[in-house]
Design an enzyme around this catalytic site. Structure first.
Site, PDB file in Angstrom:
ATOM      1  N   GLY A  12       0.786  -1.230   0.000  1.00 60.47           N
ATOM      2  CA  GLY A  12       0.000   0.000   0.000  1.00 60.47           C
ATOM      3  C   GLY A  12       0.815   1.275   0.000  1.00 60.47           C
ATOM      4  O   GLY A  12       0.368   2.300   0.524  1.00 60.47           O
ATOM      5  N   THR A  13       2.003   1.255  -0.611  1.00 59.82           N
ATOM      6  CA  THR A  13       2.808   2.483  -0.647  1.00 59.82           C
ATOM      7  C   THR A  13       2.140   3.551  -1.512  1.00 59.82           C
ATOM      8  O   THR A  13       2.184   4.740  -1.191  1.00 59.82           O
ATOM      9  CB  THR A  13       4.233   2.206  -1.170  1.00 59.82           C
ATOM     10  OG1 THR A  13       4.162   1.495  -2.404  1.00 59.82           O
ATOM     11  CG2 THR A  13       5.022   1.379  -0.159  1.00 59.82           C
ATOM     12  N   ILE A  94      -8.578  -6.464 -14.199  1.00 66.55           N
ATOM     13  CA  ILE A  94      -9.888  -5.824 -14.088  1.00 66.55           C
ATOM     14  C   ILE A  94     -10.822  -6.390 -15.163  1.00 66.55           C
ATOM     15  O   ILE A  94     -10.518  -6.300 -16.354  1.00 66.55           O
ATOM     16  CB  ILE A  94      -9.752  -4.294 -14.228  1.00 66.55           C
ATOM     17  CG1 ILE A  94      -8.833  -3.748 -13.118  1.00 66.55           C
ATOM     18  CG2 ILE A  94     -11.114  -3.618 -14.170  1.00 66.55           C
ATOM     19  CD1 ILE A  94      -9.251  -4.111 -11.711  1.00 66.55           C
ATOM     20  N   HIS A 110       1.208   2.753 -13.854  1.00 69.97           N
ATOM     21  CA  HIS A 110       2.114   1.750 -14.433  1.00 69.97           C
ATOM     22  C   HIS A 110       3.543   2.277 -14.328  1.00 69.97           C
ATOM     23  O   HIS A 110       3.798   3.436 -14.663  1.00 69.97           O
ATOM     24  CB  HIS A 110       1.755   1.477 -15.895  1.00 69.97           C
ATOM     25  CG  HIS A 110       2.613   0.423 -16.515  1.00 69.97           C
ATOM     26  ND1 HIS A 110       2.456  -0.914 -16.232  1.00 69.97           N
ATOM     27  CD2 HIS A 110       3.661   0.512 -17.368  1.00 69.97           C
ATOM     28  CE1 HIS A 110       3.365  -1.614 -16.895  1.00 69.97           C
ATOM     29  NE2 HIS A 110       4.109  -0.767 -17.590  1.00 69.97           N
ATOM     30  N   ASP A 151      -3.020  -1.942 -20.144  1.00 65.49           N
ATOM     31  CA  ASP A 151      -2.210  -0.715 -20.228  1.00 65.49           C
ATOM     32  C   ASP A 151      -2.454   0.042 -21.539  1.00 65.49           C
ATOM     33  O   ASP A 151      -1.567   0.714 -22.054  1.00 65.49           O
ATOM     34  CB  ASP A 151      -0.708  -1.020 -20.079  1.00 65.49           C
ATOM     35  CG  ASP A 151      -0.381  -1.690 -18.763  1.00 65.49           C
ATOM     36  OD1 ASP A 151      -1.061  -1.397 -17.765  1.00 65.49           O
ATOM     37  OD2 ASP A 151       0.559  -2.522 -18.725  1.00 65.49           O
ATOM     38  N   GLU A 181       5.714   7.797  -9.438  1.00 61.50           N
ATOM     39  CA  GLU A 181       4.412   7.237  -9.063  1.00 61.50           C
ATOM     40  C   GLU A 181       3.738   8.043  -7.956  1.00 61.50           C
ATOM     41  O   GLU A 181       2.551   8.385  -8.052  1.00 61.50           O
ATOM     42  CB  GLU A 181       4.567   5.779  -8.615  1.00 61.50           C
ATOM     43  CG  GLU A 181       4.968   4.824  -9.722  1.00 61.50           C
ATOM     44  CD  GLU A 181       5.052   3.391  -9.222  1.00 61.50           C
ATOM     45  OE1 GLU A 181       4.147   2.947  -8.504  1.00 61.50           O
ATOM     46  OE2 GLU A 181       6.043   2.712  -9.562  1.00 61.50           O
TER      47      GLU A 181
END
Length: 207
Positions: A12-13, A94, A110, A151, A181
């Site tokens: 969970g970063t 998904i 990504h 993607d 990110e």
């Protein structure tokens, strides 16, 4: 107020980066309604609990087939009435039913500059291993909307990160997270929350 469900699989970063950005006013006009994981051991769920956010595990192992899991996951997300689904280190593919239910309302991060090093098989460290093996000088991260492909959805934001001579996949992974990110995911959420993102003909426009 934009209501979000954040989907996670591990530590969970990226979730923490979102939470920090909300605390610091980088993300405005948004709230997290639930954090949902396919992995009962995901530390991200503990991060959510510590903040008083609903932390939910929906594991594929609890269902007789993938279709049943997909339907349960979608139903849980819909039960919160969210406007945006954020994939923050989510390793679940998904399903089409979710893409159809949330067109241009699911975003993913990504760890490369799409269309480089993306698509089937490119996730986690594999992305950084591929970048180093190819000898590229610049990599980075991409926030994009999720469509039926892998993607291939409309790109919202990208940020470049320089590759250094002595990089290992692990070192590069960490730097891409810190420099790209954790910067562009919160920024993209803020843009969407404040109505500044539109998609036309498969391309994102930011006002």
């Amino acid at each position: 107020m934009l209501k979000m469900a954040v989907l996670v699989s591990g530590g969970g970063t990226n979730l923490q980066a979102i939470l920090d950005a909300m605390d610091n006013g980088i993300i405005t006009n948004a709230e997290i309604s639930a954090v949902i994981s396919n992995n009962p051991g995901a530390y991200a769920l503990k991060r959510a609990e510590a903040r008083g956010i609903d932390a939910v595990c929906i594991s594929p192992k609890s269902f007789e087939n993938r279709e049943a899991f997909n339907e349960a996951l979608l139903a849980k997300i819909q039960s919160y009435g969210v406007d945006l689904v954020v994939l923050a280190g989510c390793l679940v593919v998904i399903p089409k039913i979710m893409v159809d239910a949330y067109p241009n309302r699911i975003i993913n991060i990504h760890p490369a500059l799409i269309p480089a090093f993306c698509g089937t098989g490119y996730y986690g460290l594999k992305v950084h291993e591929a970048a180093l093996e190819r000898g590229v000088k610049i990599t980075g991260a991409t926030v994009h909307f999720v469509d039926a492909g892998t993607d291939t959805g409309p790109i919202i934001l990208q940020k470049a990160v320089e590759i250094r001579e002595d990089d290992t996949p692990e070192i590069l992974q960490r730097r891409v997270m810190e420099e790209a990110e954790w910067v562009i995911m919160p920024k993209a959420i803020d843009l969407i929350a404040n109505g500044r993102v539109t998609v036309k003909d498969g391309r994102v426009h930011i006002s």
